[in-house]
Design an enzyme around this catalytic site. Structure first.
Site, PDB file in Angstrom:
ATOM      1  N   ASP A  52       0.879  -1.339  -0.003  1.00 46.41           N
ATOM      2  CA  ASP A  52       0.104  -0.008   0.102  1.00 46.41           C
ATOM      3  C   ASP A  52       0.814   1.273  -0.087  1.00 46.41           C
ATOM      4  O   ASP A  52       2.089   1.203   0.462  1.00 46.41           O
ATOM      5  CB  ASP A  52      -0.974  -0.011   1.037  1.00 46.41           C
ATOM      6  CG  ASP A  52      -1.975  -0.967   1.292  1.00 46.41           C
ATOM      7  OD1 ASP A  52      -2.199  -1.622   0.284  1.00 46.41           O
ATOM      8  OD2 ASP A  52      -2.524  -1.312   2.260  1.00 46.41           O
ATOM      9  N   LYS A  74      -4.708   2.875  -3.238  1.00 42.88           N
ATOM     10  CA  LYS A  74      -6.010   3.411  -3.939  1.00 42.88           C
ATOM     11  C   LYS A  74      -5.723   4.575  -4.658  1.00 42.88           C
ATOM     12  O   LYS A  74      -5.202   5.665  -3.848  1.00 42.88           O
ATOM     13  CB  LYS A  74      -7.092   3.388  -2.832  1.00 42.88           C
ATOM     14  CG  LYS A  74      -7.526   2.198  -2.345  1.00 42.88           C
ATOM     15  CD  LYS A  74      -8.789   2.365  -1.483  1.00 42.88           C
ATOM     16  CE  LYS A  74      -8.408   3.039  -0.070  1.00 42.88           C
ATOM     17  NZ  LYS A  74      -7.650   2.454   0.901  1.00 42.88           N
ATOM     18  N   MET A 189      -7.985   8.410  10.119  1.00 41.75           N
ATOM     19  CA  MET A 189      -8.694   8.954   9.337  1.00 41.75           C
ATOM     20  C   MET A 189      -9.673   9.966   9.525  1.00 41.75           C
ATOM     21  O   MET A 189     -10.873  10.017   9.082  1.00 41.75           O
ATOM     22  CB  MET A 189      -9.433   7.874   8.314  1.00 41.75           C
ATOM     23  CG  MET A 189      -8.589   6.881   7.611  1.00 41.75           C
ATOM     24  SD  MET A 189      -9.259   5.469   6.820  1.00 41.75           S
ATOM     25  CE  MET A 189      -9.478   4.418   8.231  1.00 41.75           C
TER      26      MET A 189
HETATM   27  N1  SAH Z   1      -3.771  -0.501   9.382  1.00 39.60           N
HETATM   28  C1  SAH Z   1      -3.294   0.844   9.734  1.00 39.60           C
HETATM   29  C2  SAH Z   1      -4.522   1.913   9.479  1.00 39.60           C
HETATM   30  C3  SAH Z   1      -4.928   2.204   8.075  1.00 39.60           C
HETATM   31  S1  SAH Z   1      -5.989   3.208   7.961  1.00 39.60           S
HETATM   32  C4  SAH Z   1      -3.023   0.724  11.051  1.00 39.60           C
HETATM   33  O1  SAH Z   1      -2.955  -0.080  11.867  1.00 39.60           O
HETATM   34  O2  SAH Z   1      -2.326   1.766  11.458  1.00 39.60           O
HETATM   35  C5  SAH Z   1      -4.989   4.823   7.565  1.00 39.60           C
HETATM   36  C6  SAH Z   1      -5.153   5.860   8.688  1.00 39.60           C
HETATM   37  O3  SAH Z   1      -4.072   5.237   9.591  1.00 39.60           O
HETATM   38  C7  SAH Z   1      -4.542   7.236   8.241  1.00 39.60           C
HETATM   39  O4  SAH Z   1      -5.506   7.884   7.828  1.00 39.60           O
HETATM   40  C8  SAH Z   1      -4.159   7.398   9.609  1.00 39.60           C
HETATM   41  O5  SAH Z   1      -5.150   7.797  10.610  1.00 39.60           O
HETATM   42  C9  SAH Z   1      -3.522   6.262  10.358  1.00 39.60           C
HETATM   43  N2  SAH Z   1      -1.804   6.305  10.089  1.00 39.60           N
HETATM   44  C10 SAH Z   1      -1.440   5.426   9.364  1.00 39.60           C
HETATM   45  N3  SAH Z   1      -0.279   5.636   9.444  1.00 39.60           N
HETATM   46  C11 SAH Z   1       0.166   6.588  10.105  1.00 39.60           C
HETATM   47  C12 SAH Z   1       1.333   7.625  10.690  1.00 39.60           C
HETATM   48  N4  SAH Z   1       2.570   7.175  10.031  1.00 39.60           N
HETATM   49  N5  SAH Z   1       1.067   8.670  11.227  1.00 39.60           N
HETATM   50  C13 SAH Z   1      -0.092   9.000  11.701  1.00 39.60           C
HETATM   51  N6  SAH Z   1      -1.341   8.454  11.247  1.00 39.60           N
HETATM   52  C14 SAH Z   1      -0.862   7.076  10.405  1.00 39.60           C
END
Ligand code: SAH
Length: 285
Positions: A52, A74, A189
């Site tokens: 991703d 996406k 998100m």
């Molecule tokens: N599976 C991922 C989440 C995916 S949804 C997890 O467990 O972290 C995507 C959301 O994750 C983003 O919109 C944000 O809210 C958060 N996210 C993922 N990586 C991030 C990062 N490095 N810093 C801040 N938020 C993050």
């Protein structure tokens, strides 16, 4: 990445990666060192990696020189149609007899559609294995010096997503119940609909002066942290151009950053306030 520079893992009974297996791996929140050893093992053994947008390029460089890369982010438009495409591609690669690594940001089963992909694969008779990862809502906050739980603040923490399949604030969420039921809310998100979310929580009785933090690009070199309150969050986030990906954390645990912002302390700054919750020194018990 070259094969003259092999990454050798400690001797361990690593799980097998037979051809045809699709291995879902969580890459962690960003910083490559937060990938698990099992994830690295799988990465080194994979024939093809389907990743991703949120997976850091430095992690991908740890693959073998002959491992193929496929980007499955996406690209706007129709996320659910695209999701079907990704699952079908994984099935196809498996049927080709490839060792398929499906690498997703954070933890694959936390707001990442990993559950949907796994289900589709299982329904297609494709064998899977899952390696969890550090989710941004826990590990990203830790990098900001915010513990998701603290005995003096919360006995529960709620993880929620700020938008659902419709792209709107999740209609399914019972905001009044969330506002009442959990001292700490960790929101994924949530940037796009932050004004609506904040209004819903205020209307449900959360105080405008409640501490709120936004951690953007957590664990990465471009990490930024905004400390604000529920009442001023939307305004401040815009004024400070806080960008996605970001984690929003509401609750008094955010105050702990005044004491344990370890990154700032490693740069030579003293803690702003060693006792931000006013609970006195913590020793034992
Ligand atoms: N599976 C991922 C989440 C995916 S949804 C997890 O467990 O972290 C995507 C959301 O994750 C983003 O919109 C944000 O809210 C958060 N996210 C993922 N990586 C991030 C990062 N490095 N810093 C801040 N938020 C993050």
């Amino acid at each position: 990445m070259t094969d003259d520079d092999p990454i050798s893992l400690p001797a361990h009974d690593w799980p097998e990666f037979p051809p045809g297996l699709v291995w879902l791996v969580g890459a962690g929140p960003g910083e490559p060192g937060l990938l698990t050893l099992q994830g690295l093992h799988a990465l080194r053994a994979a024939d093809v990696i389907v990743h991703d947008a949120l997976v850091d390029g430095r992690i991908l460089e740890w693959r073998r020189a002959d491992t193929q890369l496929e980007y499955a982010g996406k690209r706007g438009g129709k996320p659910s149609a695209r999701q079907r495409d990704i699952s079908h591609r994984l099935i196809e690669l498996s049927r080709d007899g490839q060792r398929v690594l499906r690498l997703k940001g954070g933890d694959p089963f936390v707001f990442g559609r990993g559950g949907e992909e796994a289900q589709t694969l299982v329904q297609a008779g494709v064998p899977i294995r899952v390696t969890p990862g550090i989710s941004a809502g826990i590990g990203g906050l830790a990098y900001a010096g915010i513990p998701v739980t603290h005995r003096d603040v919360n006995q529960a923490v709620t993880f929620l997503t700020g938008h659902d399949q419709t792209g709107l604030t999740p209609a399914a969420l019972d905001w009044p119940a969330l506002a009442r039921g959990s001292q700490v809310l960790v929101m994924y998100m949530a940037m796009k609909h932050l004004p609506k979310i904040a209004d819903a929580l205020l209307a449900a009785g959360r105080r405008p002066d409640e501490p709120l933090a936004i951690v953007s690009n957590a664990t990465l070199p471009g990490m930024r942290v905004l400390e604000t309150t529920l009442g001023t969050a939307s305004h401040d986030a815009e004024a400070q151009s806080m960008e996605a990906p970001a984690i929003v954390c509401l609750g008094r645990v955010v105050l702990m950053r005044q004491a344990i912002d370890w990154m700032s302390q490693l740069q030579g700054n003293p803690p702003r306030n060693p006792d931000p919750l006013g609970g006195g020194a913590r020793t034992t018990g």
